[in-house]
Design an enzyme around this catalytic site. Structure first.
Site, PDB file in Angstrom:
ATOM      1  N   CYS A 189       0.837  -1.195   0.000  1.00 40.69           N
ATOM      2  CA  CYS A 189       0.000   0.000   0.000  1.00 40.69           C
ATOM      3  C   CYS A 189       0.874   1.249   0.000  1.00 40.69           C
ATOM      4  CB  CYS A 189      -0.936   0.086   1.206  1.00 40.69           C
ATOM      5  SG  CYS A 189      -1.972  -1.360   1.405  1.00 40.69           S
ATOM      6  N   GLY A 198       0.648  -1.442   6.147  1.00 42.62           N
ATOM      7  CA  GLY A 198       1.176  -2.381   7.145  1.00 42.62           C
ATOM      8  C   GLY A 198       0.097  -3.341   7.580  1.00 42.62           C
ATOM      9  N   GLU A 213      14.645 -17.767 -12.253  1.00 44.15           N
ATOM     10  CA  GLU A 213      14.232 -16.409 -12.616  1.00 44.15           C
ATOM     11  C   GLU A 213      13.347 -16.418 -13.878  1.00 44.15           C
ATOM     12  OE1 GLU A 213      13.990 -13.723 -11.295  1.00 44.15           O
ATOM     13  OE2 GLU A 213      13.900 -12.208 -12.859  1.00 44.15           O
ATOM     14  N   LYS A 273       9.429 -15.110 -13.992  1.00 48.77           N
ATOM     15  CA  LYS A 273       8.917 -14.074 -14.918  1.00 48.77           C
ATOM     16  C   LYS A 273       7.680 -14.585 -15.631  1.00 48.77           C
ATOM     17  CE  LYS A 273      10.545 -11.517 -13.557  1.00 48.77           C
ATOM     18  NZ  LYS A 273      11.565 -11.084 -12.670  1.00 48.77           N
ATOM     19  N   GLU A 283       4.613 -14.925 -13.200  1.00 53.82           N
ATOM     20  CA  GLU A 283       4.010 -13.717 -12.633  1.00 53.82           C
ATOM     21  C   GLU A 283       3.328 -12.828 -13.666  1.00 53.82           C
ATOM     22  OE1 GLU A 283       6.577 -10.829 -10.656  1.00 53.82           O
ATOM     23  OE2 GLU A 283       8.254 -11.545 -11.835  1.00 53.82           O
ATOM     24  N   HIS A 340      14.666 -37.359 -10.425  1.00 52.03           N
ATOM     25  CA  HIS A 340      14.300 -37.733  -9.056  1.00 52.03           C
ATOM     26  C   HIS A 340      12.823 -37.454  -8.772  1.00 52.03           C
ATOM     27  CE1 HIS A 340      18.451 -38.585  -8.175  1.00 52.03           C
ATOM     28  NE2 HIS A 340      18.789 -37.448  -8.741  1.00 52.03           N
ATOM     29  N   LYS A 344       4.723  -4.062  -6.400  1.00 57.24           N
ATOM     30  CA  LYS A 344       6.159  -3.999  -6.672  1.00 57.24           C
ATOM     31  C   LYS A 344       6.971  -4.019  -5.381  1.00 57.24           C
ATOM     32  CE  LYS A 344       9.613  -2.645  -9.622  1.00 57.24           C
ATOM     33  NZ  LYS A 344       9.909  -4.018 -10.053  1.00 57.24           N
TER      34      LYS A 344
HETATM   35  C1  F6R Z   1       9.705 -10.531  -9.403  1.00 56.75           C
HETATM   36  C2  F6R Z   1       9.765  -9.474  -8.413  1.00 56.75           C
HETATM   37  C3  F6R Z   1       9.798  -9.847  -6.981  1.00 56.75           C
HETATM   38  C4  F6R Z   1      10.846  -9.000  -6.250  1.00 56.75           C
HETATM   39  C5  F6R Z   1      10.770  -9.271  -4.746  1.00 56.75           C
HETATM   40  C6  F6R Z   1      11.859  -8.544  -3.990  1.00 56.75           C
HETATM   41  O1  F6R Z   1       9.712 -10.023 -10.690  1.00 56.75           O
HETATM   42  O2  F6R Z   1       9.792  -8.324  -8.744  1.00 56.75           O
HETATM   43  O3  F6R Z   1      10.033 -11.197  -6.807  1.00 56.75           O
HETATM   44  O4  F6R Z   1      12.105  -9.312  -6.748  1.00 56.75           O
HETATM   45  O5  F6R Z   1       9.531  -8.871  -4.272  1.00 56.75           O
HETATM   46  O6  F6R Z   1      11.775  -7.177  -4.169  1.00 56.75           O
HETATM   47  P1  F6R Z   1      12.985  -6.238  -3.842  1.00 56.75           P
HETATM   48  O7  F6R Z   1      14.076  -6.540  -4.783  1.00 56.75           O
HETATM   49  O8  F6R Z   1      12.450  -4.857  -4.019  1.00 56.75           O
HETATM   50  O9  F6R Z   1      13.376  -6.518  -2.418  1.00 56.75           O
END
Ligand code: F6R
Length: 609
Positions: free
Chosen positions: A2, A101, A481, A485, A488, A504, A604
């Site tokens: 938030c 929070g 990774e 991608k 998500e 396995h 994000k």
């Molecule tokens: C995936 C992604 C998340 C962040 C994770 C950590 O594309 O963006 O997995 O990598 O939430 O975020 P930071 O790097 O900001 O601690």
């Protein structure tokens, strides 16, 4: 998660708050709302969906306020609905609250308030704060906030307006970020200073349940005992950055295409070709004895954790230092032993990830030295670290992390080189790996030039609902990774797996309906990967290969669907292969009509635990 924004000043509070929210939308975007005082009354407007929805609604209503607090939500308690959207008001409509929070003891408070006759109109934890303050209010809003805050457990940043005080916002923060922007005849309240950096860079950060009374030209801060405290004003070194999409359809695509530049920025000024070493200027002023590091502990989440995982291989290989890589949310519940000469490296694009911050606080309390790798200047993690190496990648707006990952690898690689050269690595070897590092921007450009080829493959495979991403050694975290991608942004079930582990158990899932993205960019394990892919083919699994140039003959025996990347050293191969998996995920998601920049259920910046 938030995002909170508040404004008092001569500008239009509604417009300023909506613009501020747009810069905070990375923190959550399932609903948004705004409230404030107008002619002695509390007014509010809330909408489900993104800030743009709220903007339309306030324009339609010609909504106007004298001061404003606003919020963009990532749902924790209760679905994304209008009643659950913030701000929350008390029963008399005398005050409004926005919150970032989690109030951990909200149900106990809710029960007590309900027994006293309070009627709740949402399922949120936040609403208890509004009613609690209203109950404690006897004419002194600061005392009412203090009394209420004392009952709260958990993490919270709050902004509050009351109809009896049309000229002030009360802000409180405890383990969730809250920053006040001051200067001129206006004041801002925000979860992130970047949201108001265009107007002021003079800031005061709140923590430990501090209560701030924010007025146009006056700021008073109190501790939880209501003693006035003097807080240092910090001048932030951030600039108001352009966050436009340029000619790209999505931020995510723009950020993928920025990587030749962002990768170059990550290394710029940080190495000497002649000396064959990294120059991390000033690092030893903050981290004395760095050269005698005998153990590295890497902490991170998500994509940043994958970057840390890649780095763990080269710290051990190049610098010969034992490394542990931990997912912050898991590490927190261990009882860590901090051996002398341990260097803790926390990696976070945002610098606000709650689990990583909590984990490093625990380690700092135990006396550990903390180096962070961060993209956002002024972030909580950067402020709490002994030293920070910034990515200098510019704002990453797309919710899925792309350019931050490749920059993190570059910075971690330089750190590894720095430590290796202090130990046993020769100047010639240093020069050799630096030559590979400095050729990355051009190599990335050549991959971006193949985006048409990658798009064709993505279109062919976009219909599948399950994928494996397989790799070995450096290509294992790269596979994790790539799978992250894809899942998500396209909502496809994708499993990153170490190729050798398939037999396995997981190989049972291989079928014509479950294609495998094979990451072959690791020379050391290339032959072993080929054998594993033969096993996949023997079970009629389709293979999409990402391989270095020069291996067409071998790859053609397995698949015709392959993308070649320029040759580099194994340590840096994750950077190049990842650009391909990023584009693959992007084009698959586009083909499936997904909301690429703001995938469902995500935010994000993950500021709750
Ligand atoms: C995936 C992604 C998340 C962040 C994770 C950590 O594309 O963006 O997995 O990598 O939430 O975020 P930071 O790097 O900001 O601690």
């Amino acid at each position: 998660m938030c995002g909170i924004f508040g404004y008092i000043g001569k500008k239009d509070p509604v417009k300023t708050a909506i613009d501020g929210l747009k810069r905070l939308e990375y923190r959550g975007y399932d609903s948004a709302g705004i409230a404030g005082v107008k002619d002695g009354k509390i007014l509010f407007c809330k909408e489900v969906g993104k800030v743009a929805q709220l903007e339309k609604e306030v324009e339609k209503q010609q909504f106007s306020l004298d001061i404003a607090i606003a919020h963009t939500r990532w749902a924790t308690h209760g679905e994304p609905t209008v009643p659950n959207a913030h701000p929350h008001v008390d029963m008399m409509g005398s005050l409004a609250v926005v919150h970032n929070g989690i109030i951990e003891n909200y149900s106990e408070i809710k029960e007590a308030l309900s027994a006293e006759g309070v009627r709740f109109s949402s399922e949120t934890d936040t609403e208890v704060v509004a009613h609690l303050i209203a109950k404690n209010y006897k004419g002194d809003i600061i005392a009412a906030v203090q009394e209420s805050v004392k009952r709260l457990k958990g993490a919270y940043a709050l902004a509050i307006v009351h109809r009896d005080f049309p000229d002030r916002i009360i802000a409180v923060a405890h383990e969730s970020p809250m920053v006040i922007g001051v200067g001129g005849q206006e004041a801002f309240v925000s979860s992130d200073p970047n949201a108001f950096a265009a107007f002021t860079k003079k800031v005061v950060f709140l923590s430990k349940s501090e209560i701030a009374v924010v007025e146009r030209e006056k700021l008073a801060v109190y501790n939880v005992e209501l003693q006035k405290i003097s807080k240092e004003e910090t001048e932030l070194e951030i600039s108001a950055t352009d966050i436009s999409k340029g000619h790209f359809e999505h931020y995510t695509l723009k950020e993928i295409f920025e990587q030749p530049v962002t990768v170059a920025n990550a290394m710029s000024g940080r190495f000497s070709t002649d000396l064959g070493t990294a120059l991390l200027n000033g690092i030893e002023d903050h981290l004395p004895n760095l050269g005698s590091t005998s153990r590295i502990l890497i902490l991170a989440c998500g994509t940043s954790w994958h970057a840390g995982y890649v780095a763990s291989y080269f710290f051990e290989e190049m610098a010969q230092i034992p490394v542990e890589v931990e997912i912050s949310s898991e590490f927190r519940y261990k009882n860590p032993i901090v051996a002398p000469n341990t260097l803790v490296v926390a990696i976070s694009q945002s610098g606000e990830t709650a689990d990583t911050i909590a984990a490093v606080r625990e380690l700092k309390a135990k006396g550990a030295r903390l180096l962070s790798i961060c993209n956002v200047q002024g972030s909580t993690l950067a402020r709490e670290s002994d030293h920070t190496l910034f990515l200098n990648a510019g704002p990453e707006v797309g919710v899925c992390s792309t350019k931050a990952f490749t920059s993190q690898i570059v910075v971690l690689f330089l750190l590894s080189l720095f430590l290796a050269r202090r130990r046993h690595m020769s100047r010639d070897e240093g020069k050799r790996v630096l030559a590979a590092l400095t050729s990355l921007p051009d190599a990335i450009k050549s991959i971006l030039n193949k985006s048409g080829e990658i798009e064709r493959l993505a279109k062919k495979y976009a219909k599948f609902e399950n994928f494996f991403f397989l790799g070995r050694q450096y290509m294992y975290p790269t596979a994790l990774e790539g799978a992250l991608k894809l899942k998500e942004i396209s909502y496809i079930n994708a499993n990153g797996y170490p190729a050798g582990e398939m037999k396995h158990g997981p190989i049972a899932l291989i079928s014509p309906d479950c294609p495998t993205v094979a990451l072959l960019g690791n020379k050391k394990t290339f032959d072993k990967m080929l054998s594993n892919l033969m096993e996949v083919r023997a079970r009629k699994g389709e293979v999409i290969a990402i391989t270095e140039e020069g291996f067409v003959k071998e790859i053609s025996k397995i698949t015709q669907d392959f993308i070649e990347v320029p040759q580099t050293i194994d340590e840096l191969s994750p950077v190049l292969s990842t650009v391909v998996t990023q584009l693959f995920a992007y084009f698959v998601a586009k083909e499936r009509g997904c909301d690429i920049d703001k995938p469902r259920n995500l935010a994000k910046s993950v500021t709750v635990e």
